[in-house]
Motif scaffolding. Structure first.
Motif, PDB file in Angstrom:
ATOM      1  N   LEU A  80      -0.459   8.987  -4.661  1.00  0.00           N
ATOM      2  CA  LEU A  80      -1.523   9.720  -3.975  1.00  0.00           C
ATOM      3  C   LEU A  80      -1.129  11.179  -3.771  1.00  0.00           C
ATOM      4  O   LEU A  80      -1.969  12.084  -3.913  1.00  0.00           O
ATOM      5  CB  LEU A  80      -1.826   9.064  -2.623  1.00  0.00           C
ATOM      6  CG  LEU A  80      -2.482   7.683  -2.682  1.00  0.00           C
ATOM      7  CD1 LEU A  80      -2.547   7.069  -1.292  1.00  0.00           C
ATOM      8  CD2 LEU A  80      -3.878   7.776  -3.295  1.00  0.00           C
TER       9      LEU A  80
ATOM     10  N   LEU B  42       0.824  -1.206   0.000  1.00  0.00           N
ATOM     11  CA  LEU B  42       0.000   0.000   0.000  1.00  0.00           C
ATOM     12  C   LEU B  42       0.860   1.258   0.000  1.00  0.00           C
ATOM     13  O   LEU B  42       0.542   2.244  -0.689  1.00  0.00           O
ATOM     14  CB  LEU B  42      -0.931   0.005   1.214  1.00  0.00           C
ATOM     15  CG  LEU B  42      -2.033  -1.056   1.220  1.00  0.00           C
ATOM     16  CD1 LEU B  42      -2.772  -1.049   2.555  1.00  0.00           C
ATOM     17  CD2 LEU B  42      -3.015  -0.818   0.073  1.00  0.00           C
TER      18      LEU B  42
ATOM     19  N   ARG C  21      -8.516  11.291   1.258  1.00  0.00           N
ATOM     20  CA  ARG C  21      -9.103  10.251   2.114  1.00  0.00           C
ATOM     21  C   ARG C  21      -8.197   9.023   2.180  1.00  0.00           C
ATOM     22  O   ARG C  21      -8.050   8.414   3.247  1.00  0.00           O
ATOM     23  CB  ARG C  21     -10.487   9.872   1.590  1.00  0.00           C
ATOM     24  CG  ARG C  21     -11.527  10.980   1.760  1.00  0.00           C
ATOM     25  CD  ARG C  21     -12.904  10.552   1.316  1.00  0.00           C
ATOM     26  NE  ARG C  21     -13.405   9.427   2.109  1.00  0.00           N
ATOM     27  CZ  ARG C  21     -14.584   8.849   1.912  1.00  0.00           C
ATOM     28  NH1 ARG C  21     -15.376   9.290   0.935  1.00  0.00           N
ATOM     29  NH2 ARG C  21     -14.986   7.843   2.665  1.00  0.00           N
ATOM     30  N   CYS C  22      -7.593   8.676   1.054  1.00  0.00           N
ATOM     31  CA  CYS C  22      -6.673   7.531   1.046  1.00  0.00           C
ATOM     32  C   CYS C  22      -5.439   7.808   1.908  1.00  0.00           C
ATOM     33  O   CYS C  22      -4.969   6.927   2.641  1.00  0.00           O
ATOM     34  CB  CYS C  22      -6.250   7.199  -0.380  1.00  0.00           C
ATOM     35  SG  CYS C  22      -7.573   6.508  -1.411  1.00  0.00           S
TER      36      CYS C  22
END
Length: 213
Positions: free
Chosen positions: A16, A9, A33-34
């Motif tokens: 991001l 991740l 949000r991620c």
């Protein structure tokens, strides 16, 4: 979550960050949000990237897209971490404070909301050790920001301003205190005023700062 998934991740964190600068609001919102969720499951790694790469965008006054991406990501990180944000709070308060008078309405509104939350948690920060693996640059910056906040919240800790030009007057203590305050505001580009009765030397105090600026 399985620990072996976390490195996978984290590989997406740079992407991001790029999406936080996207011209579409929806893309920035989902990226923020991620980042918030990642800060919950991999706090140290995510916060190091956020502090070193994203947070400086708040100062990009010529690029509202970067500012909006940064402040929304901060809001999401704060929402996810809650009280776990405390070890990083000193590094966040000062940049947010500077954006509370931003010309962009959305940045100013979100900065005000973030500041209101951070300032309530600030008293918890005293005595909390630095997070492990925090870079030396961030540790030094944290010390500078803490010194600033101590002066902001307690006028007795303001540095004594030495007027660099000769003046034909001797400042009284309250006038020196006023000059110290104005110097502090000027140094950190903050807004402020002197408020007292007429005839107590506000003009003299202002001239001292203007002459030495």
């Amino acid at each position: 979550m399985a620990s072996e998934l976390i490195p996978l991740l984290l590989q997406h964190l740079p992407h991001l960050c790029t999406c936080l600068q996207h011209p579409y609001t929806a893309v920035r919102h989902m990226a923020a949000r991620c980042v918030g969720v990642l800060s919950k499951i991999a706090t140290l790694e995510t916060m190091n990237v956020f502090l070193e790469r994203v947070l400086p965008w708040l100062g990009a006054i010529d690029d509202n897209t970067k500012q909006e991406g940064a402040i929304e990501a901060m809001a999401c990180v704060m929402e996810q971490l809650e009280v776990d944000i405390v070890p990083y709070i000193v590094l966040l308060v000062v940049p947010v404070l500077g954006r509370m008078s931003d010309q962009c309405d959305s940045v100013r509104f979100m900065a005000t909301q973030c500041f209101a939350t951070l300032i309530r948690l600030l008293p918890l920060e005293a005595g909390i050790p630095d997070p492990p693996n925090m870079s030396e640059d961030l540790i030094r910056q944290k010390a500078r920001e803490r010194h600033f906040l101590e002066q902001l919240l307690d006028g007795r800790k303001l540095e004594n301003y030495k007027i660099p030009v000769p003046i034909k007057a001797e400042l009284r203590k309250y006038q020196q205190d006023g000059v110290n305050w104005l110097s502090f505001l000027n140094k950190y580009k903050l807004h402020g005023i002197l408020c007292d009765d007429m005839g107590l030397g506000k003009t003299l105090q202002s001239i001292c700062i203007l002459a030495g600026d």
